[in-house]
Design a protein around this motif. Structure first.
Motif, PDB file in Angstrom:
ATOM      1  N   LEU A 261       0.838  -1.192   0.000  1.00  0.00           N
ATOM      2  CA  LEU A 261       0.000   0.000   0.000  1.00  0.00           C
ATOM      3  C   LEU A 261       0.878   1.249   0.000  1.00  0.00           C
ATOM      4  O   LEU A 261       1.525   1.570   0.996  1.00  0.00           O
ATOM      5  CB  LEU A 261      -0.922  -0.008   1.217  1.00  0.00           C
ATOM      6  N   ASP A 262       0.906   1.936  -1.123  1.00  0.00           N
ATOM      7  CA  ASP A 262       1.688   3.169  -1.203  1.00  0.00           C
ATOM      8  C   ASP A 262       0.987   4.308  -0.486  1.00  0.00           C
ATOM      9  O   ASP A 262       1.618   5.127   0.166  1.00  0.00           O
ATOM     10  CB  ASP A 262       1.923   3.543  -2.665  1.00  0.00           C
ATOM     11  N   SER A 263      -0.353   4.370  -0.603  1.00  0.00           N
ATOM     12  CA  SER A 263      -1.107   5.402   0.110  1.00  0.00           C
ATOM     13  C   SER A 263      -2.526   4.923   0.328  1.00  0.00           C
ATOM     14  O   SER A 263      -3.082   4.182  -0.485  1.00  0.00           O
ATOM     15  CB  SER A 263      -1.105   6.731  -0.663  1.00  0.00           C
ATOM     16  N   VAL A 264      -3.092   5.355   1.458  1.00  0.00           N
ATOM     17  CA  VAL A 264      -4.485   5.073   1.803  1.00  0.00           C
ATOM     18  C   VAL A 264      -5.047   6.349   2.408  1.00  0.00           C
ATOM     19  O   VAL A 264      -4.533   6.841   3.414  1.00  0.00           O
ATOM     20  CB  VAL A 264      -4.614   3.915   2.813  1.00  0.00           C
ATOM     21  N   THR A 265      -6.112   6.894   1.793  1.00  0.00           N
ATOM     22  CA  THR A 265      -6.657   8.169   2.256  1.00  0.00           C
ATOM     23  C   THR A 265      -8.166   8.084   2.384  1.00  0.00           C
ATOM     24  O   THR A 265      -8.855   7.838   1.388  1.00  0.00           O
ATOM     25  CB  THR A 265      -6.297   9.308   1.284  1.00  0.00           C
ATOM     26  N   SER A 267     -12.093   9.202   2.608  1.00  0.00           N
ATOM     27  CA  SER A 267     -12.916  10.298   2.101  1.00  0.00           C
ATOM     28  C   SER A 267     -13.352  11.179   3.269  1.00  0.00           C
ATOM     29  O   SER A 267     -13.350  10.738   4.422  1.00  0.00           O
ATOM     30  CB  SER A 267     -14.143   9.750   1.381  1.00  0.00           C
ATOM     31  N   PRO A 268     -13.727  12.441   3.023  1.00  0.00           N
ATOM     32  CA  PRO A 268     -14.148  13.317   4.118  1.00  0.00           C
ATOM     33  C   PRO A 268     -15.280  12.750   4.976  1.00  0.00           C
ATOM     34  O   PRO A 268     -15.326  13.002   6.184  1.00  0.00           O
ATOM     35  CB  PRO A 268     -14.574  14.593   3.389  1.00  0.00           C
ATOM     36  N   ASN A 269     -16.193  11.964   4.371  1.00  0.00           N
ATOM     37  CA  ASN A 269     -17.276  11.398   5.182  1.00  0.00           C
ATOM     38  C   ASN A 269     -16.918  10.056   5.805  1.00  0.00           C
ATOM     39  O   ASN A 269     -17.725   9.457   6.526  1.00  0.00           O
ATOM     40  CB  ASN A 269     -18.556  11.265   4.351  1.00  0.00           C
ATOM     41  N   GLY A 270     -15.703   9.550   5.532  1.00  0.00           N
ATOM     42  CA  GLY A 270     -15.231   8.328   6.153  1.00  0.00           C
ATOM     43  C   GLY A 270     -15.805   7.051   5.588  1.00  0.00           C
ATOM     44  O   GLY A 270     -15.552   5.971   6.118  1.00  0.00           O
ATOM     45  N   GLU A 271     -16.568   7.123   4.492  1.00  0.00           N
ATOM     46  CA  GLU A 271     -17.229   5.939   3.939  1.00  0.00           C
ATOM     47  C   GLU A 271     -16.402   5.230   2.870  1.00  0.00           C
ATOM     48  O   GLU A 271     -16.690   4.083   2.521  1.00  0.00           O
ATOM     49  CB  GLU A 271     -18.591   6.324   3.356  1.00  0.00           C
ATOM     50  N   TYR A 272     -15.400   5.900   2.334  1.00  0.00           N
ATOM     51  CA  TYR A 272     -14.596   5.314   1.262  1.00  0.00           C
ATOM     52  C   TYR A 272     -13.115   5.544   1.537  1.00  0.00           C
ATOM     53  O   TYR A 272     -12.729   6.428   2.319  1.00  0.00           O
ATOM     54  CB  TYR A 272     -14.970   5.916  -0.094  1.00  0.00           C
ATOM     55  N   LEU A 273     -12.291   4.750   0.846  1.00  0.00           N
ATOM     56  CA  LEU A 273     -10.845   4.866   0.967  1.00  0.00           C
ATOM     57  C   LEU A 273     -10.240   4.958  -0.426  1.00  0.00           C
ATOM     58  O   LEU A 273     -10.590   4.159  -1.319  1.00  0.00           O
ATOM     59  CB  LEU A 273     -10.256   3.652   1.686  1.00  0.00           C
ATOM     60  N   LEU A 274      -9.367   5.941  -0.632  1.00  0.00           N
ATOM     61  CA  LEU A 274      -8.572   6.024  -1.850  1.00  0.00           C
ATOM     62  C   LEU A 274      -7.305   5.218  -1.616  1.00  0.00           C
ATOM     63  O   LEU A 274      -6.516   5.541  -0.725  1.00  0.00           O
ATOM     64  CB  LEU A 274      -8.242   7.478  -2.171  1.00  0.00           C
ATOM     65  N   VAL A 275      -7.103   4.170  -2.402  1.00  0.00           N
ATOM     66  CA  VAL A 275      -6.020   3.220  -2.168  1.00  0.00           C
ATOM     67  C   VAL A 275      -5.133   3.144  -3.409  1.00  0.00           C
ATOM     68  O   VAL A 275      -5.631   2.940  -4.527  1.00  0.00           O
ATOM     69  CB  VAL A 275      -6.567   1.811  -1.838  1.00  0.00           C
ATOM     70  N   ALA A 276      -3.827   3.294  -3.219  1.00  0.00           N
ATOM     71  CA  ALA A 276      -2.843   3.093  -4.281  1.00  0.00           C
ATOM     72  C   ALA A 276      -2.011   1.870  -3.924  1.00  0.00           C
ATOM     73  O   ALA A 276      -1.283   1.885  -2.922  1.00  0.00           O
ATOM     74  CB  ALA A 276      -1.966   4.329  -4.453  1.00  0.00           C
ATOM     75  N   LYS A 277      -2.124   0.817  -4.728  1.00  0.00           N
ATOM     76  CA  LYS A 277      -1.420  -0.445  -4.484  1.00  0.00           C
ATOM     77  C   LYS A 277      -0.261  -0.593  -5.477  1.00  0.00           C
ATOM     78  O   LYS A 277      -0.471  -0.523  -6.697  1.00  0.00           O
ATOM     79  CB  LYS A 277      -2.360  -1.640  -4.636  1.00  0.00           C
TER      80      LYS A 277
END
Length: 668
Positions: A261-265, A267-277
């Motif tokens: 996992l290079d990055s995990v961020t 979303s502002p509402n906490g329901e989703y994750l932006l993931v770079a693998k």
């Protein structure tokens, strides 16, 4: 001739080896570490002033106290140099820890303090508030792993919540708060796997580097992958299991499958994750941030809501260009779950002639439709941030002319130009928009190519606020301006006094009627103050004392002088304690050149004569205590439009050095 020469060599060798043979005969002692003079040791070992972080609710300052330097034992810990990083394979964290030993929470309103409970022999890092400021998360590095702790900011009581799990911090900060103020999403060391791959005693094959017949320019990087075994080690140590910790119950919920996992961020509402693998093939030419990646949006259970991009290796990207595919993806801070990213329209190559360089696109939850185009840029896209009311500020810049523009984007309206200026001209810099700090940390997300994008820009009525360094011919005078987005007129609500260096830190109220500043002067150490926008008074919040009184005998002058081509230069001259004008002392010049597009921009003065002298880390300024004078940071501009600046690099560097030496001689 030969015999004579041989005799001389034998005689020389006898002279060289005689001391060593004599030492062996007297009982050889292995070399030991040498110490500098006591004055330097005393200053070097002084704990630095605490670092500060304001809680998102603007009520508490977290003061983190740390040791000045690591010990020899800590520096001697095993180091894995791989994929552009340096990690400790025993801890799954950075080789160099933050050295934080304690945390104190200070209330902004009355200055009262609460100490946070930390474990014995604490080695704390990655301190961050929950979005509501009620809790404080931090990591503690032990000999064989990293634990996750959470503290109550009202009482300071803290506890480890990771149990037997270990954080995996090889790729950076492993944890983020979600907006529910209860959940932390973290990268963990996967459980139940075997030992690290052993270095084969017999190679299984050659190390092969392939060339595909096309140019692939790249900067010079350190600590890259070199062998097949390095690849195996990278995959082993950097693979993580994402999991959610409930800080109230201590429960843990795995998210998705183990991956690099290079990055995990979130979303502002906490329901989703932006993931770079990160995925294979692993490059031997660039660091891990430029390895091939799958960029995806996950839900809280790890299901892929949308794949954003299949990003190829960054090898071959033009040195002044960008990646050809999607890049700069981040959450829009003013929306619950809207993703933004940029795509090059010129293949990432600035030499290609096209009407538009980049386009910006957007897609909102549930991410099932097609991305909508937000804007196209004639120059290279530089960033897009939104205010609390949904007004966008888009930046673009042109490498050839070294100019930058900012546009106002409003729904249903044509873009309006806010600024166009020379990007190197410090006097023309209008400052940066003030944002809210709702994420609980300074970065708004964890490293890599992705990111959180920071908080939304403060927007009250028709106004946003700008803070800047305020460069002037007399030195920096930081400021805060209020800008009307309707009329584009601004007024200055704060400016540092001419005899101090006071910088804006963060808002203390939603409407920016109160804000936090950091102020210092040559006689006063840095401290934090609460300011009221409508008055000239300030109230102290901290009372840090002088940590290095031995440096008060050091005098410093902020000086300006001209290069022979008329370019104005500047530097700070430090003289050692006890120095008297006319004394001759050795001088160290510490400088680094920088490119500029034009002579006027290069001549503009930056820096301040009003800094309080504190020396930390591995600074050359410690040599002041050994009697050296230091001509610090003499500007050495390399001037030329576009890519031509370095055509006359040596001549301009020599001219700047000559001007600096002439100034030192002139000053006696």
């Amino acid at each position: 001739m030969i015999a004579t020469r041989s005799a001389r060599v034998v005689a020389l060798l006898a002279v060289l080896f005689a001391p060593a043979l004599f030492a062996q005969s007297q009982g050889y002692e292995p070399p030991k570490y040498l110490l500098p003079p006591k004055a330097i040791v005393d200053a070097f070992d002084v704990a630095p002033l605490p670092q500060t972080m304001l809680s998102p609710n603007k009520q508490v300052l977290a003061l983190t106290y740390r040791r000045a330097q690591p010990t020899i034992t800590e520096l001697a810990q095993p180091m894995l140099r791989i994929a552009g990083t340096r990690v400790n394979p025993k801890t799954y964290g950075p080789h160099r820890a933050a050295l934080i030993t304690g945390i104190t929470l200070k209330k902004v309103a009355d200055g009262s303090e609460v100490k946070v409970t930390v474990p014995p022999q604490a080695n704390v890092s990655n301190v961050k508030f929950s979005p509501d400021g009620a809790h404080l998360a931090f990591l503690n590095t032990k000999e064989n792993g990293i634990d996750l702790w959470v503290a109550d900011t009202a009482t300071g009581s803290a506890k480890a919540i990771s149990g037997s799990d270990r954080m995996n911090a090889t790729a950076g900060d492993p944890c983020d708060w979600l907006s529910d103020n209860t959940t932390l999403v973290c990268d963990l060391v996967p459980t139940g796997r075997g030992p690290a791959p052993a270095d084969p005693t017999v190679p299984t094959g050659p190390n092969v580097l392939e060339n595909f017949g096309k140019p692939a320019p790249a900067p010079t990087y350190e600590d890259l992958i070199k062998t097949v075994h390095d690849e195996a080690l990278f995959e082993y140590y950097f693979t993580s299991q994402l999991a959610a910790f409930n800080t109230a119950t201590g429960g843990k919920t795995p998210i998705g499958r183990p991956a690099i996992l290079d990055s995990v961020t979130p979303s502002p509402n906490g329901e989703y994750l932006l993931v770079a693998k990160i995925k294979r093939p692993f490059s031997h030419l660039v660091p891990m941030a430029r390895f091939p990646q799958d960029v995806e949006i996950w839900d809280r259970k790890g299901a892929v809501a949308r794949k954003i991009a299949d990003v190829p290796s960054g090898e071959g990207t033009p040195l002044t260009g960008v990646e050809p595919g999607p890049r700069g993806y981040h959450w829009r801070a003013d929306q619950p779950a809207t993703m933004l990213w940029t795509e090059a329209l010129d293949g990432g190559d600035p030499k290609v002639n096209v009407p538009f360089r980049d386009k910006v696109v957007s897609i909102a939850a549930p991410f099932t439709g097609q991305p909508a185009e937000i804007a196209k840029t004639e120059w290279r896209f530089g960033g897009l941030s939104y205010t609390e009311k949904g007004v966008g500020l888009l930046n673009e810049s042109d490498r050839v002319t070294r100019r930058t523009r900012t546009w106002i984007l409003e729904p249903g309206a044509e873009p309006r130009k806010l600024w166009e200026r020379r990007q190197d001209a410090a006097y023309e810099n209008p400052g940066s928009p003030v944002t809210r700090r709702d994420t609980g940390d300074a970065g708004g997300g964890r490293g890599g190519r992705g990111g959180g994008g920071g908080g939304a820009i403060v927007h009250t009525g028709d106004y946003i606020y700008l803070s800047g360094q305020g460069a002037t011919p007399q030195g920096d005078r930081p400021f805060v301006d209020r800008l009307n987005l309707k009329t584009l007129q601004s007024d200055r609500i704060f400016r540092s006094a001419p005899d101090a260096l006071e910088t804006f830190v963060a808002p203390l109220s939603d409407d920016m009627s109160r804000f936090l500043t950091r102020s210092e002067s040559p006689k006063d150490p840095p401290n934090y103050y609460a300011r009221n926008r409508d008055t000239t008074t300030k109230r102290p919040i901290t009372e840090f004392k002088d940590q290095q009184p031995q440096l008060r005998g050091v005098d410093h002058q902020f000086v300006t002088y001209k290069r022979k081509d008329g370019v104005m230069l500047s530097a700070t001259l430090y003289t050692p304690p006890g120095y008297k004008k006319g004394d001759h002392v050795p001088v160290i010049m510490w400088a680094y050149p920088r490119e500029f597009g034009d002579a006027d921009s290069a001549s503009q003065i930056t820096g301040s004569p009003n800094r309080f002298l504190l020396v930390n880390g591995y600074s050359h300024l410690f040599l002041l205590l050994s009697g050296y004078a230091i001509f610090d940071n003499p500007t050495m501009p390399i001037i030329g439009p576009g890519e031509t600046a370095n055509d006359h690099y040596v001549e301009q560097l020599v001219a700047s050095a000559e001007a600096a030496i002439d100034k030192i001689v002139e000053m006696g």
